[in-house]
Enzyme design. Structure first.
Site, mmCIF file in Angstrom:
data_model
loop_
_atom_site.group_PDB
_atom_site.id
_atom_site.type_symbol
_atom_site.label_atom_id
_atom_site.label_comp_id
_atom_site.label_asym_id
_atom_site.label_seq_id
_atom_site.Cartn_x
_atom_site.Cartn_y
_atom_site.Cartn_z
ATOM 1 N N HIS A 1 8.333 -30.830 10.557
ATOM 2 C CA HIS A 1 7.495 -29.317 10.105
ATOM 3 C C HIS A 1 6.457 -29.613 9.198
ATOM 4 C CE1 HIS A 1 10.557 -27.695 12.818
ATOM 5 N NE2 HIS A 1 11.531 -28.381 11.933
ATOM 6 N N ASP B 1 0.968 -1.149 0.095
ATOM 7 C CA ASP B 1 -0.089 -0.071 0.047
ATOM 8 C C ASP B 1 0.936 1.343 -0.154
ATOM 9 O OD1 ASP B 1 0.878 0.193 2.510
ATOM 10 O OD2 ASP B 1 -0.903 0.267 3.410
ATOM 11 N N ILE C 1 1.574 -5.571 9.439
ATOM 12 C CA ILE C 1 0.433 -6.321 10.027
ATOM 13 C C ILE C 1 -0.712 -6.665 9.111
ATOM 14 C CG2 ILE C 1 -1.000 -6.796 12.023
ATOM 15 C CD1 ILE C 1 1.192 -5.174 13.488
ATOM 16 N N GLY C 2 -1.315 -5.634 8.816
ATOM 17 C CA GLY C 2 -2.616 -5.682 7.950
ATOM 18 C C GLY C 2 -2.281 -6.281 6.674
ATOM 19 N N HIS D 1 10.733 -24.079 8.937
ATOM 20 C CA HIS D 1 9.800 -24.624 9.888
ATOM 21 C C HIS D 1 8.174 -24.383 9.285
ATOM 22 C CE1 HIS D 1 12.867 -24.400 13.411
ATOM 23 N NE2 HIS D 1 13.178 -25.300 12.448
ATOM 24 N N THR E 1 3.149 -1.152 8.918
ATOM 25 C CA THR E 1 3.672 -2.048 10.026
ATOM 26 C C THR E 1 3.702 -3.485 9.389
ATOM 27 O OG1 THR E 1 1.416 -2.897 10.437
ATOM 28 C CG2 THR E 1 2.083 -0.973 11.595
ATOM 29 N N CYS F 1 3.276 -3.178 4.152
ATOM 30 C CA CYS F 1 2.384 -1.772 4.466
ATOM 31 C C CYS F 1 3.271 -1.326 5.533
ATOM 32 C CB CYS F 1 1.065 -2.224 4.760
ATOM 33 S SG CYS F 1 0.988 -2.996 6.385
#
Length: 145
Positions: A132, A7, A68-69, A97, A66, A64
């Site tokens: 894994h 973004d 996160i989004g 993993h 952070t 973005c």
């Protein structure tokens, strides 16, 4: 081929990553955004994630402010395992993993040199499989519930 998306908050770091990929001869497809005008990360994360999920692109990198989004949006696409990584070790371990197929970065928190190292590790670390693989298969089965 690497799917890229950001973004406005991740645009500058994405442009830097494009330079890194080009300098290293790594093919990519840019799913946007294409400038710093305010926009919504799901509009760009979803097409990039779909390209990874369908195999059009081997892996993806989404950015973005952070991380996160955009990672949350990418993970909504069936078949995607997107991990937000802030350091090279987490990038290595999520590949070894978790067999993560997408990397999320925070453009407001990760500088260009560190981002290059994280990308390098993410793209060059192989999945260990073994125990894994059993765990990754269980995670992927959750999408079907």
């Amino acid at each position: 081929m690497i799917a890229l998306a950001s973004d406005h908050g991740g645009f500058d770091l994405k442009q830097h990553i494009i330079g890194y990929l080009e300098a290293n001869g790594i093919d990519y497809r840019d799913f946007g955004c294409y400038d710093t005008n305010s926009c919504d990360y799901p509009d760009f994360a979803a097409p990039a994630a779909r390209a990874v999920a369908t195999g059009e692109c081997e892996r993806g990198i989404v950015i973005c402010t952070t991380g996160i989004g955009i990672s949350m949006a990418a993970n909504k696409i069936h078949g995607v395992r997107c991990a937000l990584c802030n350091d090279p070790l987490s990038a290595e371990l999520t590949r070894r993993h978790n067999n993560a197929n997408m990397l999320a970065l925070g453009g407001g928190f990760t500088g260009p040199a560190l981002a290059e190292r994280i990308v390098e590790v993410f793209l060059n670390t192989e999945f260990e499989g073994g125990r894994h693989e059993r765990r990754v298969n269980k995670v992927m089965a959750l999408e079907e519930e």
